[in-house]
Design an enzyme around this catalytic site. Structure first.
Site, PDB file in Angstrom:
ATOM      1  N   HIS A 158       0.838  -1.223   0.000  1.00  0.00           N
ATOM      2  CA  HIS A 158       0.000   0.000   0.000  1.00  0.00           C
ATOM      3  C   HIS A 158       0.867   1.265   0.000  1.00  0.00           C
ATOM      4  O   HIS A 158       0.435   2.308   0.482  1.00  0.00           O
ATOM      5  CB  HIS A 158      -0.961   0.033   1.199  1.00  0.00           C
ATOM      6  CG  HIS A 158      -1.722  -1.233   1.396  1.00  0.00           C
ATOM      7  ND1 HIS A 158      -3.004  -1.430   0.925  1.00  0.00           N
ATOM      8  CD2 HIS A 158      -1.368  -2.401   1.987  1.00  0.00           C
ATOM      9  CE1 HIS A 158      -3.407  -2.659   1.238  1.00  0.00           C
ATOM     10  NE2 HIS A 158      -2.431  -3.271   1.884  1.00  0.00           N
ATOM     11  N   SER A 279      15.357  21.292 -15.711  1.00  0.00           N
ATOM     12  CA  SER A 279      14.181  22.110 -16.007  1.00  0.00           C
ATOM     13  C   SER A 279      14.645  23.405 -16.653  1.00  0.00           C
ATOM     14  O   SER A 279      15.693  23.946 -16.306  1.00  0.00           O
ATOM     15  CB  SER A 279      13.441  22.406 -14.700  1.00  0.00           C
ATOM     16  OG  SER A 279      12.659  23.579 -14.847  1.00  0.00           O
ATOM     17  N   LYS A 285      16.187  21.238 -10.545  1.00  0.00           N
ATOM     18  CA  LYS A 285      15.513  19.994 -10.934  1.00  0.00           C
ATOM     19  C   LYS A 285      16.447  18.973 -11.591  1.00  0.00           C
ATOM     20  O   LYS A 285      17.318  19.329 -12.378  1.00  0.00           O
ATOM     21  CB  LYS A 285      14.373  20.294 -11.910  1.00  0.00           C
ATOM     22  CG  LYS A 285      13.185  21.018 -11.299  1.00  0.00           C
ATOM     23  CD  LYS A 285      12.494  20.257 -10.177  1.00  0.00           C
ATOM     24  CE  LYS A 285      11.699  19.082 -10.673  1.00  0.00           C
ATOM     25  NZ  LYS A 285      10.506  19.488 -11.427  1.00  0.00           N
ATOM     26  N   GLU A 292       9.965   8.192 -16.990  1.00  0.00           N
ATOM     27  CA  GLU A 292       8.581   8.636 -17.198  1.00  0.00           C
ATOM     28  C   GLU A 292       8.097   8.249 -18.590  1.00  0.00           C
ATOM     29  O   GLU A 292       6.939   7.855 -18.781  1.00  0.00           O
ATOM     30  CB  GLU A 292       8.485  10.147 -17.007  1.00  0.00           C
ATOM     31  CG  GLU A 292       8.765  10.586 -15.573  1.00  0.00           C
ATOM     32  CD  GLU A 292       8.972  12.087 -15.481  1.00  0.00           C
ATOM     33  OE1 GLU A 292       7.971  12.810 -15.392  1.00  0.00           O
ATOM     34  OE2 GLU A 292      10.133  12.542 -15.529  1.00  0.00           O
TER      35      GLU A 292
END
Ligand code: ARG
Length: 464
Positions: A158, A279, A285, A292
Site C-alpha cells: 500500500h 528544467s 531539478k 517517465e
C-alpha cells in the site's frame, strides 16, 4: 502499373484508394522473410514436379540476387515503384530479372498464406532479439544488486513501510518478472512455430507439395491443421502483443519504483546525470524523464493489444483485409518494447545506491512484525501478540518514539514475556536474518537467488 490481380479489371484502381490499401510502407520489414519463404516455395514446387529444374534454378538465383541487393542497398526495398505490398515487390523484381520463370513462382500459393508465413518467420528471428534485450536489462539489475551489497531498505505494501528487506532482494523482484517475460516469449515462439504454406488462398493447394519437407526447410516443427484457419489466424500476433503488453507493464512498474526511489522524498538511489534532464525554469531539478517515458509508452503497447483484439473479433472465417492492420501494431509494439528495455537498462546501470538513506528508512516501527514474532517464540498465540504489539505501536506513535528507545521496564509494561534480549532481537538486520524460506529476503536466500539469476543469464542466448 499492372498489379498482381490486374487481369480481372477493366480500369486502374483509384490512386488514393490504392495508396490507402497498400501495406508496402510498413510490410517491407518482412522483405527477407518473404524472399526466404519464396525460395522454399519454389524448391517445393520443383520437388513436386510443378516447376522444371531450370525454372526453379532461375527463381532461386533471381531471389538470391534480390536478397543480396536488399541487404547491400538500403534504398532498394522502398515504396517508390508503387508496389501494393512486399509480396508484390519481390515478385515484380523477380519477373524483371528472370522473366517467365518468375511468373511461375506463385503457382498454388496465395498471399494470404504468404503473409502468414512471412510474419511467423519474422517473429522467429526477432523474438530471440527481444529475449536478449530483456536478459541485458536483467544483467543491469544483477550488477546493481552486486553494488548494493548488504544495503537495507524498507519494502512497501500500500506504499506504506512494511518490513525491512535487502536492496538486492528488491532488485531481484523485478528480475523475477522480467524472467517471466522471456518465458512468455518462448511460448509465443512455440505458437509461431507452425507452417501455414500448403493452405493456398483458403482451401488448400491443388499441387502435391511436400509440406513436411517445406516445414523442415523453413525451420518449422509443425504443419498448420486447417487451411481456412490459416487464412484468418493471427492469434499469434495477439499473443505477441500480450507478451509485449505485460512486458511493458513490468517496465512501467520498474520505472515508477525508480521515479519514486530516486526522488528527494525517498532518496534510496541516485540517478546518474546521464539518465536525467533539467528544467528550463527551475535550476535545482533533476528529472527522471527516460523512466517517465517508459511508463508513458506502456499505454501505447497495451493499446495495440486492445486494438488488435477488437480488429479480430468481428471477422468472418478466412482472410479479410482487416488483418493487414496486424503489422503496424506488431512492429510498433516490438520497437517500443526493445527501445524501453534499452532505456531502462541504461538508467539502472547508472544508479548509485544510497545505503545510508535506505537503511534509515528500514528502521523503526516497520519492525512490529518482528516484535510479534518475538512474543510468538515465547509461546503467545499470534493473534494475541498482534494485539499487544498494536497497542505498543499506538503508544510509540503518540510519544513519537521507536522500539529501540524503550527501556526493559517499558517493554514489560506491555507483556511480561519481553526479556532483556528483546533489544538485539528487534533490529532491521535481525529481521532479515530471521527469514527462513528460499524466496525470502534472508541474506543466504538472496545470495542464492542472485547466483541463480547469474546462472540463468549465462545460459541465455549470446548476443549476436
Ligand atoms: N498486404 C496483405 C496483408 O498484409 C497481404 C495479404 C493480401 N491478401 C489479399 N488477399 N489481399 O494482409
Amino acid at each position: 502499373m499492372a498489379h498482381l490481380w490486374s487481369g480481372r479489371f477493366a480500369g486502374d484502381p483509384d490512386a488514393e484508394l490504392f495508396a490507402f490499401g497498400s501495406s508496402f510502407r510498413f510490410d517491407r520489414r518482412l522483405f527477407e522473410d518473404d524472399v526466404r519463404g519464396s525460395r522454399a516455395w519454389a524448391a517445393g514446387l520443383a520437388r513436386a514436379g510443378v516447376l522444371s529444374a531450370g525454372d526453379a534454378a532461375a527463381i532461386e538465383e533471381g531471389l538470391a540476387q534480390i536478397l543480396q541487393k536488399g541487404m547491400d542497398d538500403a534504398g532498394f526495398v522502398t515504396p517508390d515503384h508503387g508496389d501494393e505490398d512486399v509480396h508484390a515487390f519481390v515478385e515484380r523484381e523477380l519477373i524483371t530479372r528472370i522473366g517467365d520463370a518468375g511468373r511461375r513462382l506463385h503457382t498454388g500459393r496465395s498471399r494470404n498464406e504468404q503473409v502468414a508465413v512471412d510474419l511467423r518467420l519474422y517473429l522467429k528471428r526477432r523474438i530471440p532479439d527481444v529475449q536478449r534485450a530483456i536478459a541485458a536489462t536483467i544483467a543491469q539489475f544483477v550488477e546493481l544488486a552486486d553494488r548494493a551489497g548488504d544495503a537495507l531498505m524498507p519494502s512497501y505494501t500500500h506504499l506504506r513501510r512494511a518490513q525491512p528487506v535487502l536492496v538486492s532482494h528488491f532488485l531481484l523482484s523485478h528480475c523475477a518478472a522480467l524472467r517471466r517475460d522471456v518465458d512468455r516469449l518462448g511460448a509465443v515462439l512455440h505458437e509461431v512455430d507452425e507452417l501455414p504454406l500448403g493452405s493456398g488462398a483458403i482451401a488448400g493447394t491443388a499441387y502435391p507439395i511436400d509440406v513436411t519437407g517445406l516445414a523442415e526447410a523453413l525451420g518449422f516443427t509443425r504443419i498448420a491443421r486447417n487451411s481456412i484457419d490459416v487464412s484468418g489466424d493471427r492469434d499469434f500476433v495477439a499473443s505477441f502483443l500480450h507478451a509485449a503488453s505485460l512486458g511493458m507493464v513490468h517496465l512501467s512498474r520498474i520505472a515508477e519504483d525508480f521515479i519514486l526511489f530516486t526522488s528527494e522524498e525517498f532518496g534510496f538511489f541516485e540517478l546518474s546525470d546521464a539518465a536525467a534532464t533539467g528544467s528550463s525554469l527551475m535550476p535545482q531539478k533533476k528529472n527522471p524523464d527516460p523512466l517517465e517515458l517508459v511508463r508513458g509508452k506502456s499505454g501505447r503497447v497495451v493499446g495495440h493489444l486492445t486494438g488488435w483484439l477488437v480488429t479480430m473479433k468481428g471477422l468472418p472465417a478466412g482472410y479479410n483485409k482487416d488483418l493487414q492492420e496486424d503489422k503496424e501494431a506488431l512492429f510498433d509494439a516490438e520497437d517500443t518494447w526493445v527501445g524501453c528495455l534499452r532505456a531502462v537498462s541504461s538508467v539502472i546501470g547508472g544508479l548509485t545506491p544510497n545505503a545510508a538513506t535506505s537503511a534509515r528508512a528500514a528502521a523503526g516501527l516497520l519492525l512490529a512484525t518482528d516484535v510479534a514474532d518475538y512474543l510468538v517464540a515465547k509461546g503467545l498465540p499470534f493473534r494475541d501478540a498482534h494485539e499487544v504489539v498494536g497497542a505498543l505501536v499506538r503508544r510509540l506513535l503518540n510519544e513519537g518514539r521507536t522500539f529501540d528507545e524503550l527501556s526493559p521496564a517499558e517493554w514489560r509494561q506491555h507483556s511480561p514475556l519481553f526479556g532483556d534480549d528483546v533489544r538485539q532481537a528487534i533490529t532491521p538486520l535481525a529481521s532479515i536474518q530471521k527469514k527462513q524460506t528460499p524466496q525470502s529476503t534472508s541474506p543466504a536466500a538472496v545470495a542464492a537467488a542472485l547466483a541463480d539469476t547469474k546462472d540463468w543469464l549465462a545460459r541465455q542466448l549470446p548476443h549476436k
